[in-house]
Motif scaffolding. Structure first.
Motif, PDB file in Angstrom:
ATOM      1  N   ASP A  74       0.832  -1.204   0.000  1.00  0.00           N
ATOM      2  CA  ASP A  74       0.000   0.000   0.000  1.00  0.00           C
ATOM      3  C   ASP A  74       0.866   1.253   0.000  1.00  0.00           C
ATOM      4  N   TYR A  75       1.948   1.207   0.777  1.00  0.00           N
ATOM      5  CA  TYR A  75       2.790   2.392   0.849  1.00  0.00           C
ATOM      6  C   TYR A  75       3.521   2.622  -0.472  1.00  0.00           C
ATOM      7  N   LEU A  76       4.005   1.552  -1.105  1.00  0.00           N
ATOM      8  CA  LEU A  76       4.690   1.704  -2.382  1.00  0.00           C
ATOM      9  C   LEU A  76       3.756   2.254  -3.452  1.00  0.00           C
ATOM     10  N   GLU A  77       2.481   1.867  -3.402  1.00  0.00           N
ATOM     11  CA  GLU A  77       1.533   2.297  -4.422  1.00  0.00           C
ATOM     12  C   GLU A  77       0.979   3.689  -4.162  1.00  0.00           C
ATOM     13  N   SER A  78       0.680   4.013  -2.897  1.00  0.00           N
ATOM     14  CA  SER A  78      -0.035   5.255  -2.611  1.00  0.00           C
ATOM     15  C   SER A  78       0.696   6.216  -1.686  1.00  0.00           C
ATOM     16  N   GLY A  79       1.782   5.747  -1.050  1.00  0.00           N
ATOM     17  CA  GLY A  79       2.451   6.569  -0.066  1.00  0.00           C
ATOM     18  C   GLY A  79       1.711   6.670   1.245  1.00  0.00           C
ATOM     19  N   LYS A  80       0.690   5.820   1.444  1.00  0.00           N
ATOM     20  CA  LYS A  80      -0.116   5.851   2.658  1.00  0.00           C
ATOM     21  C   LYS A  80      -0.189   4.466   3.293  1.00  0.00           C
ATOM     22  N   ILE A  81      -0.489   4.460   4.580  1.00  0.00           N
ATOM     23  CA  ILE A  81      -0.752   3.220   5.303  1.00  0.00           C
ATOM     24  C   ILE A  81      -2.107   3.365   5.953  1.00  0.00           C
ATOM     25  N   GLU A  82      -3.040   2.501   5.609  1.00  0.00           N
ATOM     26  CA  GLU A  82      -4.389   2.586   6.146  1.00  0.00           C
ATOM     27  C   GLU A  82      -4.813   1.241   6.712  1.00  0.00           C
ATOM     28  N   GLY A  83      -5.825   1.292   7.557  1.00  0.00           N
ATOM     29  CA  GLY A  83      -6.396   0.058   8.088  1.00  0.00           C
ATOM     30  C   GLY A  83      -5.502  -0.658   9.074  1.00  0.00           C
ATOM     31  N   VAL A  84      -4.774   0.112   9.892  1.00  0.00           N
ATOM     32  CA  VAL A  84      -3.873  -0.506  10.863  1.00  0.00           C
ATOM     33  C   VAL A  84      -4.694  -0.952  12.076  1.00  0.00           C
ATOM     34  N   GLU A  85      -4.918  -2.248  12.214  1.00  0.00           N
ATOM     35  CA  GLU A  85      -5.661  -2.808  13.334  1.00  0.00           C
ATOM     36  C   GLU A  85      -4.953  -4.068  13.803  1.00  0.00           C
ATOM     37  N   TYR A  86      -4.799  -4.208  15.101  1.00  0.00           N
ATOM     38  CA  TYR A  86      -4.047  -5.356  15.603  1.00  0.00           C
ATOM     39  C   TYR A  86      -4.365  -5.558  17.080  1.00  0.00           C
ATOM     40  N   PRO A  87      -4.277  -6.807  17.546  1.00  0.00           N
ATOM     41  CA  PRO A  87      -4.420  -7.071  18.976  1.00  0.00           C
ATOM     42  C   PRO A  87      -3.076  -6.943  19.690  1.00  0.00           C
ATOM     43  N   VAL A  88      -3.121  -6.558  20.950  1.00  0.00           N
ATOM     44  CA  VAL A  88      -1.972  -6.551  21.845  1.00  0.00           C
ATOM     45  C   VAL A  88      -2.345  -7.369  23.077  1.00  0.00           C
TER      46      VAL A  88
END
Length: 832
Positions: A129-143
Motif C-alpha cells: 500500500d505504501y509503495l503504491e499510494s504513499g499511505k498506510i491505512e487500516g492498521v488494526e491489531y491485537p496486543v
C-alpha cells in the motif's frame, strides 16, 4: 493454498467484531509521521551490590496507557538503497523471525516488548500500500499482556488463545477473556487490548524454542517445542483442542523424540523437519507422529516453503541441499554449490510448481537472488540491503522490474522493500547536517588518495606444513586490531568477528574478508592480487571500535582522548588490479571528551553506544528516528547514563539476545539490563559473581564466557531465575574445571559445531579440543595440534563443523602481531 482455517483466522476471531470494521483515519500511523517512543525519567534501582550513578535521563519503560501502547508501533519509510517500509515495535526483545513461524505464517509478524505481544497480520500488505499510494491505512491489531518473560509464541488454533514458551522452558496454552479494551474507540479500533487470562494450561519441558502449525490436510494442529537433545510434539484435532481448553479432556502429554545436537526444527504441511547430527529427519504427522525418512546432511540452518509438496533446504556454508517431501516421505532431492554465504533462503513463487524456486544468498547486507528451474540455476539479481537479515524472501517483480523483499532484520524490525534494477534507489540527495554544542565536531576528512589505501597492508600466501592459507600483513603499527573478546563487528559469527580482519592505520579502519580470501586460495586464485575489503576513513585515529548495530555508523575511541560516533559518509570504490576496496569517507560525526579504555554497542529497542574508563561505564542512547534522520538533520551529542562498578572494567559483552550487557569489573561479573526484560526494570545493574579471577573470552552466539583460571577452563552460562521477591533476575551457571598442558596465550569456544570445541593458542602451536561442557564430568579431548612460527594473540578455528558461513571444516582465523591469518587444515573437505 491450504492453511488450518482457525490458525489463519485465530486472531481475527480473537477480536471478532472489530477487525473487519472501518479503517481508522486520523489515528493511522504513517512512515512520515512515525511517533517517537514513549519516554519517561530513568530510575536507579536500589537492589543489588553494584552501584550506579545516573542523571535524570529519558529512557524507555513499559507503556501503561493504551495510547502509549499504540505509540510503540512504528512505520518508517526506507529509502537507503531500496524503497519500502520498516515496521518495528519500540523495545522489542523477541520477534517471530524463526524459519518455522515464517514457513507457516509468512505474512504475519509478532513483536514482544516490555510484557506486551503485538500481533500484526499481512505485513507485506502495508508495504505494498505504501509503495503504491504513499499511505498506510487500516492498521488494526491485537496486543496481549503476557504474564511471564516470553521466549517464543505462536498461534494456537483457537480463538482468544495463543501458545507460548516462558523463559524457564514451560509451554503455556493461554486463553484470554473476551473483555477487551479498545483504542482509540470500539467503533474504530486500532488496538484491541487483551489482559485477563481465563485459563493457563502448562507443560514443563525445559524447552528452548516453540512453534505451532497445521498439516496439509487441515485436520491437525501441532505444538512443537525443543531443546538441544529433545523434540516434544503435541498433536490435536480441532475437536480435541476445543475439549482441552473447555476442560472436557485430560491434558495430554507430548510425544518425545531424541536427537543429537538439534540445530533447527520446522513444522511443514507434509512433515515436521528436524536438523541434527543425524541429518535432516522427517517426522510423520498425524494423531501420533513418528519418525520417517532421514536425509544425510550436515548444516546449521534450514529454510522451507510449504505446498502440496514441501521444499526444505539445508545450507552448510558451501552447498545447498534441497529435499521435497510429500505425506511424510522424501520424494526427491537436489544439491547446489553456493559457496560463501552466511544464510540461504528459498522461496516458491508458484505453489503449484514446488520444484521451481527462488534462492536468496545472504552475506552481511549483500543479497544474491538465483532462480532454479529443473537443473538450471541462474543468478537473477544482486543488491545491497539496508539491514542484515535474519529471515528473508526475495522474489522477482515481473511487473515493475527489480525485486520485492520481505525480511526480518537483526534490529528486530520487519522490512518490505522494492529494489530496482542493479540496485536502483529512490534515495534523494544527501545534505550535510550541522551539529551544535561544544562536544560535537563536523568537518571534511582527507582520505589517502588512489593506491595509498592499498599501501597499508600486503596480502601473502603461507604454508606451514599442516596449515596453509593467506596472511594479511599490516605495514606499520596498527592502532587497532580485532583481538579483544568484546569486539562485535558486522557479521559476529566467530569470536571478535575473526572471519574478517579489522585493523586501523592512522584514521583509516580496514575490514578484509578472511573467509573470502581462504575460499579464493583453495579455488586456486591469486589472492595476492584478487581480494575484497572495506576502508572507513574516519575523523581521528582508532583505539577501539564498535560498528554496525544500525547501519554503517562507527562508534570509536581515539588515542586523542575522545569518543566519536561517525554516521554520514560518501562511498567510492578503489581498485588496484583485481583487488578492490569499498571506501566510506565519513563527513559527519559527534564526539565526547572521554578517554575511553574500550567501546561496544547494543540494540535493545533503542540503540546504545557503550564506553568505559576505569570503573565508569557510559551509555549513549539514540532512537531509531535519531539515526534514521541523522543524514538530513544531524545528531546531537546526547548525555550518557553513567554507572560505577566495584572495580576497574576490563570488558563489556553484549548478551546473545541483545537484552543487556555482561560486564567484567575487577574479578567479578555484572549485568546491566538495557531492555527492561528482568524484574527490576530497565537500567538495573545486577551482580552475577564477585570472585571469579582469570582470563576470559566470550562466545556471543551462545552467550557463554570461557574463563581460564589457574590453568583450568570454566564456562559461565547466563540464565535467569526468580529471587526471594519473586522477581526475574539474571544469574550465571559455572561449569568445567578442566585443564590443558602448556602456556596458553589465547583461546575461544566455537559455537557452530554444537559439539563444542575449544581452540587454544600456545607459543608456536595451535590446538583444537573437543569440549564437553554441560555434563557432570566435563572434559577436553585433544583433536588436532599444529606447529606455527608465531604465537597467536586471538584465535578462532574449527575441525568438524556444521558451519553455515565457512566453506571448509578445518580452519583457523587469527591475529599474530601485525599479521592476520586465514588458514586451512588437512580436514577441509577439498584435499585428497
Amino acid at each position: 493454498m491450504k492453511k488450518l482455517l482457525v490458525l489463519a483466522l485465530v486472531l481475527v476471531v480473537l477480536i471478532s467484531g472489530c477487525m473487519g470494521g472501518s479503517n481508522p483515519s486520523e489515528k493511522t500511523q504513517s512512515p512520515t509521521m512515525s511517533e517517537s517512543p514513549t519516554e519517561e525519567s530513568g530510575n536507579t534501582a536500589e537492589t543489588g551490590t553494584a552501584t550506579s550513578e545516573e542523571p535524570s535521563h529519558e529512557g524507555t519503560s513499559s507503556p501503561e496507557t493504551l495510547e502509549e501502547i499504540a505509540s510503540m508501533l512504528h512505520f518508517d519509510e526506507v529509502t537507503n538503497g531500496a524503497r519500502g517500509l520498516k515496521i518495528w515495535v519500540q523495545g522489542a526483545t523477541w520477534v517471530s523471525d524463526s524459519g518455522s513461524f515464517k514457513a507457516q505464517f509468512q505474512t504475519d509478524g509478532w513483536f514482544y516488548s516490555n510484557g506486551l505481544l503485538y500481533a500484526l497480520y499481512e505485513l507485506p500488505t502495508y508495504g505494498e500500500d505504501y509503495l503504491e499510494s504513499g499511505k498506510i491505512e487500516g492498521v488494526e491489531y491485537p496486543v496481549l499482556r503476557i504474564p511471564f518473560q516470553l521466549r517464543d509464541a505462536s498461534y494456537s488454533g483457537l480463538p482468544r488463545t495463543i501458545v507460548a514458551l516462558d523463559d524457564g522452558g514451560t509451554l503455556h496454552l493461554l486463553r484470554y477473556s473476551s473483555d477487551y479494551e479498545y483504542w482509540p474507540s470500539e467503533d474504530e479500533p486500532q488496538v484491541t487490548y487483551l489482559t485477563e487470562i481465563e485459563k493457563d494450561i502448562t507443560w514443563s519441558l525445559n524447552a528452548k524454542r516453540l512453534f505451532s502449525g497445521a498439516d496439509y490436510s487441515e485436520e491437525h494442529v501441532y505444538y512443537v517445542a525443543w531443546n538441544n537433545e529433545k523434540v516434544y510434539i503435541l498433536a490435536f484435532t480441532v475437536e480435541s483442542l476445543n475439549n482441552l481448553i473447555e476442560g472436557n479432556d485430560e491434558k495430554p502429554q507430548p510425544k518425545e523424540f531424541s536427537f543429537s545436537n538439534i540445530r533447527d526444527v520446522i513444522i511443514g504441511w507434509n512433515g515436521i523437519y528436524v536438523l541434527s547430527d543425524e541429518g535432516l529427519t522427517v517426522i510423520k504427522m498425524g494423531d501420533s507422529p513418528e519418525v520417517g525418512d532421514t536425509y544425510p546432511v550436515k548444516g546449521d540452518m534450514m529454510s522451507a516453503q510449504l505446498s502440496e509438496k514441501d521444499a526444505v533446504a539445508v545450507y552448510d556454508g558451501s552447498t545447498l541441499h534441497i529435499v521435497w517431501v510429500r505425506d511424510g516421505k522424501i520424494t526427491s532431492s537436489k544439491t547446489l554449490e553456493l559457496p560463501g554465504y552466511e544464510r540461504v533462503f528459498i522461496h516458491m513463487p508458484d505453489l503449484d510448481y514446488p520444484e521451481e524456486l527462488e534462492i536468496s544468498g545472504i552475506g552481511g547486507k549483500s543479497l544474491d537472488l538465483y532462480t532454479l528451474s529443473g537443473e538450471k540455476l541462474d543468478k537473477a539479481f544482486s543488491a545491497e540491503l539496508p539491514m542484515e537479515p535474519t529471515w528473508l524472501v526475495a522474489t522477482i517483480d515481473d511487473e515493475n522490474g527489480g525485486i520485492k523483499v520481505s525480511s526480518w532484520g537483526t534490529d528486530k524490525a520487519f522490512y518490505y522493500l522494492w529494489i530496482g534494477e542493479e540496485g536502483e534507489s529512490t534515495e534523494g540527495t544527501q545534505t550535510e547536517s550541522e551539529t551544535g554544542g561544544e562536544t560535537s565536531t563536523e568537518t571534511e576528512t582527507q582520505a589517502p588518495q588512489g593506491g595509498d589505501l592499498f599501501s597499508a597492508f600486503t596480502v601473502k600466501t603461507v604454508d606451514f606444513g599442516g596449515l596453509r592459507g593467506v596472511a594479511v600483513e599490516v605495514n606499520g603499527e596498527p592502532t587497532f586490531r580485532n583481538v579483544e573478546p568484546w569486539f562485535i563487528g558486522k557479521t559476529t559469527y566467530e569470536l571478535s568477528d575473526l572471519s574478517w580482519g579489522y585493523f586501523a592505520v592512522g584514521n583509516v579502519l580496514y575490514r578484509v574478508d578472511g573467509g573470502g580470501l581462504k575460499n579464493k586460495y583453495m579455488d586456486g586464485e591469486d589472492v595476492t592480487r584478487s581480494y575484497y575489503g572495506e576502508a572507513y576513513v574516519l575523523p581521528a585515529k582508532v583505539k577501539d571500535v564498535a560498528m554496525g548495530i544500525y547501519g554503517n555508523e562507527v562508534f570509536f575511541a581515539s588515542p586523542d582522548g575522545k569518543l566519536y560516533l561517525a554516521y554520514d559518509y560518501e562511498i567510492e570504490d578503489e581498485e588496484e588490479g583485481d583487488a578492490s576496496l569499498r571506501v566510506l569517507n565519513y563527513t559527519s560525526w559527534v564526539s565526547w571528551d572521554i578517554a575511553a579504555d574500550g567501546v561496544t554497542d547494543i540494540a535493545s529497542g533503542d540503540y546504545s553506544y557503550v564506553a568505559w574508563k576505569g570503573d565508569k561505564l557510559y551509555v549513549f542512547t539514540y532512537s531509531d528516528d535519531d539515526l534514521y534522520y541523522a543524514d538530513d538533520e544531524g545528531l546531537n551529542p546526547v548525555q550518557p547514563r553513567t554507572f560505577t562498578l566495584p572495580g576497574k572494567i576490563t570488558g563489556v559483552f553484549r548478551d546473545s539476545y541483545g537484552d543487556g550487557l555482561i560486564i567484567r569489573a575487577g574479578d567479578g561479573f555484572y549485568y546491566l539490563d538495557t531492555s527492561g526484560g528482568y524484574g527490576y526494570g530497565q537500567w538495573h545493574l545486577y551482580t552475577l559473581s564477585e570472585n571469579l579471577p582469570g582470563e576470559i573470552s566470550y562466545n556471543y552466539h551462545e552467550g557463554i564466557v570461557t574463563l581460564l583460571r589457574d590453568g583450568k577452563f570454566y564456562w559461565l552460562d547466563l540464565g535467569s531465575k526468580y529471587d526471594d521477591n519473586d522477581e526475574l533476575v539474571p544469574y550465571i551457571d559455572i561449569h568445567g574445571g578442566v585443564g590443558v598442558d602448556g602456556n596458553v596465550q589465547a583461546f575461544s569456544l566455537m559455537y557452530n559445531t554444537y559439539d563444542y570445541q575449544l581452540v587454544v593458542a600456545l607459543p608456536g602451536e595451535l590446538r583444537i579440543y573437543n569440549a564437553t561442557i554441560f555434563w557432570d564430568e566435563p572434559e577436553l579431548v585433544l583433536d588436532q595440534a599444529f606447529e606455527v612460527p608465531f604465537t597467536a594473540d586471538a584465535v578462532y578455528g574449527e575441525d568438524y563443523c556444521y558451519c553455515h558461513i565457512n566453506r571448509y571444516d578445518n580452519y583457523f582465523y587469527l591475529w599474530a602481531g601485525n599479521t592476520y591469518y586465514a588458514l586451512i587444515g588437512p580436514n577441509n573437505g577439498r584435499l585428497d
